[in-house]
Design an enzyme around this catalytic site. Structure first.
Site, PDB file in Angstrom:
ATOM      1  N   LYS A 139     -70.897  38.114  49.200  1.00 42.91           N
ATOM      2  CA  LYS A 139     -70.678  36.903  48.416  1.00 42.91           C
ATOM      3  C   LYS A 139     -69.384  36.233  48.856  1.00 42.91           C
ATOM      4  O   LYS A 139     -68.290  36.688  48.544  1.00 42.91           O
ATOM      5  CB  LYS A 139     -70.583  37.186  46.918  1.00 42.91           C
ATOM      6  CG  LYS A 139     -70.723  35.871  46.137  1.00 42.91           C
ATOM      7  CD  LYS A 139     -70.206  35.924  44.711  1.00 42.91           C
ATOM      8  CE  LYS A 139     -68.736  35.688  44.591  1.00 42.91           C
ATOM      9  NZ  LYS A 139     -68.275  34.354  45.032  1.00 42.91           N
ATOM     10  N   GLY A 161     -59.136  39.965  46.928  1.00 40.20           N
ATOM     11  CA  GLY A 161     -58.817  38.848  46.052  1.00 40.20           C
ATOM     12  C   GLY A 161     -57.681  39.186  45.111  1.00 40.20           C
ATOM     13  O   GLY A 161     -56.820  40.016  45.431  1.00 40.20           O
ATOM     14  N   GLY A 175     -59.614  42.364  40.701  1.00 36.00           N
ATOM     15  CA  GLY A 175     -59.806  43.748  41.159  1.00 36.00           C
ATOM     16  C   GLY A 175     -60.010  44.688  39.974  1.00 36.00           C
ATOM     17  O   GLY A 175     -60.882  45.561  39.996  1.00 36.00           O
ATOM     18  N   GLU A 220     -58.647  45.183  48.205  1.00 36.31           N
ATOM     19  CA  GLU A 220     -57.503  44.653  48.945  1.00 36.31           C
ATOM     20  C   GLU A 220     -56.992  43.475  48.127  1.00 36.31           C
ATOM     21  O   GLU A 220     -57.647  42.437  48.062  1.00 36.31           O
ATOM     22  CB  GLU A 220     -57.960  44.270  50.355  1.00 36.31           C
ATOM     23  CG  GLU A 220     -56.831  44.202  51.319  1.00 36.31           C
ATOM     24  CD  GLU A 220     -56.366  42.780  51.504  1.00 36.31           C
ATOM     25  OE1 GLU A 220     -55.408  42.388  50.796  1.00 36.31           O
ATOM     26  OE2 GLU A 220     -56.973  42.078  52.324  1.00 36.31           O
ATOM     27  N   CYS A 271     -52.287  37.306  51.652  1.00 35.48           N
ATOM     28  CA  CYS A 271     -51.915  38.402  50.747  1.00 35.48           C
ATOM     29  C   CYS A 271     -50.691  39.142  51.244  1.00 35.48           C
ATOM     30  O   CYS A 271     -49.931  39.684  50.451  1.00 35.48           O
ATOM     31  CB  CYS A 271     -53.089  39.351  50.567  1.00 35.48           C
ATOM     32  SG  CYS A 271     -53.912  39.726  52.107  1.00 35.48           S
ATOM     33  N   GLU A 293     -47.251  36.855  42.521  1.00 33.30           N
ATOM     34  CA  GLU A 293     -47.841  36.282  43.735  1.00 33.30           C
ATOM     35  C   GLU A 293     -48.136  34.800  43.494  1.00 33.30           C
ATOM     36  O   GLU A 293     -48.917  34.451  42.610  1.00 33.30           O
ATOM     37  CB  GLU A 293     -49.130  37.019  44.092  1.00 33.30           C
ATOM     38  CG  GLU A 293     -49.707  36.534  45.405  1.00 33.30           C
ATOM     39  CD  GLU A 293     -50.920  37.326  45.875  1.00 33.30           C
ATOM     40  OE1 GLU A 293     -51.886  37.454  45.100  1.00 33.30           O
ATOM     41  OE2 GLU A 293     -50.901  37.795  47.025  1.00 33.30           O
TER      42      GLU A 293
HETATM   43  P1  NAI Z   1     -60.376  35.753  42.807  1.00 32.66           P
HETATM   44  O1  NAI Z   1     -59.906  37.139  43.081  1.00 32.66           O
HETATM   45  O2  NAI Z   1     -60.773  35.456  41.405  1.00 32.66           O
HETATM   46  O3  NAI Z   1     -61.626  35.400  43.760  1.00 32.66           O
HETATM   47  C1  NAI Z   1     -61.959  36.119  44.913  1.00 32.66           C
HETATM   48  C2  NAI Z   1     -63.449  36.397  44.948  1.00 32.66           C
HETATM   49  O4  NAI Z   1     -63.828  37.145  43.802  1.00 32.66           O
HETATM   50  C3  NAI Z   1     -64.329  35.159  44.931  1.00 32.66           C
HETATM   51  O5  NAI Z   1     -65.449  35.388  45.761  1.00 32.66           O
HETATM   52  C4  NAI Z   1     -64.749  35.052  43.477  1.00 32.66           C
HETATM   53  O6  NAI Z   1     -65.960  34.362  43.286  1.00 32.66           O
HETATM   54  C5  NAI Z   1     -64.899  36.509  43.099  1.00 32.66           C
HETATM   55  N1  NAI Z   1     -64.731  36.814  41.671  1.00 32.66           N
HETATM   56  C6  NAI Z   1     -63.926  36.193  40.782  1.00 32.66           C
HETATM   57  N2  NAI Z   1     -64.030  36.776  39.567  1.00 32.66           N
HETATM   58  C7  NAI Z   1     -64.935  37.776  39.689  1.00 32.66           C
HETATM   59  C8  NAI Z   1     -65.471  38.743  38.790  1.00 32.66           C
HETATM   60  N3  NAI Z   1     -65.098  38.812  37.511  1.00 32.66           N
HETATM   61  N4  NAI Z   1     -66.373  39.637  39.265  1.00 32.66           N
HETATM   62  C9  NAI Z   1     -66.744  39.610  40.552  1.00 32.66           C
HETATM   63  N5  NAI Z   1     -66.281  38.710  41.442  1.00 32.66           N
HETATM   64  C10 NAI Z   1     -65.373  37.806  41.029  1.00 32.66           C
HETATM   65  O7  NAI Z   1     -59.239  34.761  43.284  1.00 32.66           O
HETATM   66  P2  NAI Z   1     -59.048  33.203  42.880  1.00 32.66           P
HETATM   67  O8  NAI Z   1     -59.303  33.044  41.418  1.00 32.66           O
HETATM   68  O9  NAI Z   1     -59.807  32.383  43.831  1.00 32.66           O
HETATM   69  O10 NAI Z   1     -57.492  32.996  43.185  1.00 32.66           O
HETATM   70  C11 NAI Z   1     -56.509  33.326  42.220  1.00 32.66           C
HETATM   71  C12 NAI Z   1     -55.348  34.071  42.845  1.00 32.66           C
HETATM   72  O11 NAI Z   1     -55.804  35.272  43.453  1.00 32.66           O
HETATM   73  C13 NAI Z   1     -54.612  33.372  43.966  1.00 32.66           C
HETATM   74  O12 NAI Z   1     -53.646  32.498  43.495  1.00 32.66           O
HETATM   75  C14 NAI Z   1     -53.987  34.524  44.697  1.00 32.66           C
HETATM   76  O13 NAI Z   1     -52.779  34.915  44.085  1.00 32.66           O
HETATM   77  C15 NAI Z   1     -54.979  35.631  44.537  1.00 32.66           C
HETATM   78  N6  NAI Z   1     -55.807  35.782  45.743  1.00 32.66           N
HETATM   79  C16 NAI Z   1     -55.498  36.801  46.587  1.00 32.66           C
HETATM   80  C17 NAI Z   1     -56.197  36.946  47.752  1.00 32.66           C
HETATM   81  C18 NAI Z   1     -55.886  38.047  48.701  1.00 32.66           C
HETATM   82  O14 NAI Z   1     -56.233  37.953  49.857  1.00 32.66           O
HETATM   83  N7  NAI Z   1     -55.266  39.114  48.254  1.00 32.66           N
HETATM   84  C19 NAI Z   1     -57.263  36.019  48.144  1.00 32.66           C
HETATM   85  C20 NAI Z   1     -57.555  34.997  47.155  1.00 32.66           C
HETATM   86  C21 NAI Z   1     -56.821  34.904  46.012  1.00 32.66           C
END
Ligand code: NAI
Ligand code: MG
Length: 498
Positions: free
Chosen positions: A190, A244, A249, A266, A300, A400
């Site tokens: 996804k 993410g 997580g 991660e 990240c 972050e």
């Molecule tokens: P997110 O972690 O919510 O989204 C990443 C992925 O997880 C997307 O594919 C999203 O659709 C999915 N997702 C979201 N909620 C979910 C759930 N409850 N169950 C299963 N899948 C889910 O990140 P978001 O909201 O786009 O960004 C918010 C913050 O997250 C950013 O400001 C940043 O600090 C952090 N982030 C960190 C990343 C990394 O590489 N460590 C990458 C993206 C965001």
């Protein structure tokens, strides 16, 4: 959709085609018939509509993946054939590198030079690296005693759900798919809702090069209460790999408890980037810039806490702000652009909120801190921003931000900086700039983080493992370590006793 008419755009025809879900080798609409829009962050224009998958689609994809795993051609395929498919996929991506780079830049905003020469290059090398692993997975024979013949089998885990973010959309797909497929698993991938396009294009090539139906299923859609959640709590998915936000997580771990599926995570970071007075300061300045402004700070492992030894602080800051002042911010499709837009309006708001927090806490804003005006005002841009005189306890040093905001923290002694480096909930990466080898190695072992760079920053290779300590997650991707994430070990006992 003005951008679609641009000259020289290799993907303009492709963008016009409907964007569907890949399930069991077919491109299909979502069961609900719903779609969502994906935007060009540089212009706030809609690029195209994409099928919005949800639980019903995930269920279909899991059934296809289960069939392909248990009884389909995938489980019977010789490992060298699996390898050949992955090599072929890498070759086909490489042939279309410019097209992939353009799609990535349109959907994510990142500078085209980076899409082309960082992301796509690493994607190709990652698939090649894991193609090599297909034929090198081994169990062991052991000598328990003469009454038994004992050996271990290394087996694929089964059906894998992979949920990836928007900051390196295609590269994260490669980091996830490469090892999972090399080990013989089947996958439901996804992509993030902000950046679904390169994963769809990748899915087309996966089918073209001949992966059997159901081995790779791609469900575009949202996370919470939608496709992402349907993956993380699915009772017939054996493992979830996630990249993410740390909060997400935790949700994924909670959702995994139904069938106790394996989880690897991660998550975020807040890396210390430590500059000692004896370092090559010009190199360290470049490293500091790469550390925080590469990919608009949406990394990240970004070096978001820059510790500078007090005796060189002023000299360093003069060099740093001079260079940052010259950075060209603009539309990522422009070859000259060095820093593009953020991914979304939400991220711009989040970043601007933190800029406000920094000011409130008394940090000194030395550059940026605003949204650019004029031509760039319609896109999701934030100026490269530097706060000086930051204290490690401030919000901008602890949380972050995931944007182009650097916190500069001056220090006096090795002991002081060593302590502060670890005073953080995250532990993904860290860097040290010094000519003193002893000090470099001591800090490398002292800093609680999964990657340490000495006199460099943001260097990657598929051979080198990547992952977190503490709240930056668990499990190691890349290198031979990700084989552990995607295989089970089975002990077999054969009774030889008379
Ligand atoms: P997110 O972690 O919510 O989204 C990443 C992925 O997880 C997307 O594919 C999203 O659709 C999915 N997702 C979201 N909620 C979910 C759930 N409850 N169950 C299963 N899948 C889910 O990140 P978001 O909201 O786009 O960004 C918010 C913050 O997250 C950013 O400001 C940043 O600090 C952090 N982030 C960190 C990343 C990394 O590489 N460590 C990458 C993206 C965001
Ligand atoms: Mg989220």
């Amino acid at each position: 959709m003005a951008v679609v008419q641009q000259q020289g755009l290799l993907c303009s025809e492709w963008l016009k085609k409907p964007k569907k879900l890949l399930i069991d080798g077919n491109w299909v609409d979502a069961e609900s018939g719903k779609t969502f829009e994906t935007y060009n962050p540089a212009t706030d224009e809609v690029l195209t509509k994409v099928a919005e998958g949800s639980k019903a689609d995930v269920d279909k994809a899991v059934r296809a993946a289960r069939k392909a795993f248990e009884s389909g051609p995938w489980s019977k395929m010789a490992t060298h054939e699996r390898a050949r498919l992955l090599y072929r996929l890498a070759d086909e991506i490489e042939k279309r590198a410019d097209e992939f780079a353009q799609i990535e830049t349109l959907d994510n905003g990142k500078p085209i030079k980076e899409s082309r020469w960082v992301d796509v290059v690493q994607v190709v090398e990652t698939f090649r690296y894991y193609a090599g692993w297909c034929t090198k997975l081994e169990g062991e024979t052991t000598n328990v005693n003469s009454n038994f013949f004992t050996y271990t089998l290394r087996e694929p885990i089964g059906v894998i759900g992979q949920i990836i973010p928007w900051n390196f959309p295609l590269l994260m797909a490669a980091w996830k798919l490469g090892p999972a497929l090399a080990c013989g698993n089947t996958v439901i991938l996804k992509p993030a809702e902000q950046t679904p396009l390169t994963a769809i294009r990748l899915g087309e090539l996966i089918m073209e090069v001949g992966f059997p139906a159901g081995v790779v299923n791609i469900i575009t859609g949202f996370g919470a209460n939608s496709a992402g959640e349907a993956i993380s709590n699915h009772m017939d998915i054996d493992k979830v790999a996630f990249t993410g936000e740390d909060k997400t997580g935790k949700e994924i771990v909670k959702a995994s408890t139904g069938n106790l599926k394996r989880v690897s995570l991660e998550l975020g970071g807040k890396a210390p980037n430590i500059v000692f007075a004896d370092a090559d300061l010009d190199a360290a300045v470049k490293g500091a810039i790469t550390g925080i402004f590469f990919n608009q700070g949406q990394v990240c492992c970004a070096g978001s806490r820059l510790f500078i030894e007090n005796s060189v602080h002023d000299e360093f800051m003069t060099k740093l702000t001079e260079r940052v002042g010259k950075m060209r911010q603009g539309n990522g499709m422009d070859e000259k652009t060095q820093i593009g837009p953020q991914i979304s309006k939400e991220q711009v708001e989040r970043i601007m909120h933190y800029v406000g927090e920094g000011k409130k806490d008394g940090a000194k804003l030395v550059c940026g801190g605003e949204r650019p005006q004029g031509e760039l005002a319609k896109g999701y841009f934030v100026q490269p921003t530097i706060f000086d005189g930051v204290n490690n306890d401030m919000k901008i040093a602890q949380e972050e931000i995931f944007g182009p905001v650097l916190s500069v923290i001056p220090f006096n002694t090795m002991e002081e900086v060593a302590e502060q480096a670890n005073k953080i909930q995250f532990g993904l990466s860290g860097a040290v700039w010094t000519r003193d080898l002893k000090r470099a190695h001591k800090l490398a072992s002292h800093i609680k983080a999964g990657t340490i760079w000495i006199n460099c920053f943001n260097v990657f290779d598929p051979q080198m493992p990547f992952g977190g300590y503490k709240m930056s997650g668990y499990g190691r991707e890349l290198g031979k370590h990700s084989i552990e994430l995607y295989t089970n070990i089975k002990s077999v006992w054969v009774n030889l006793a008379d």
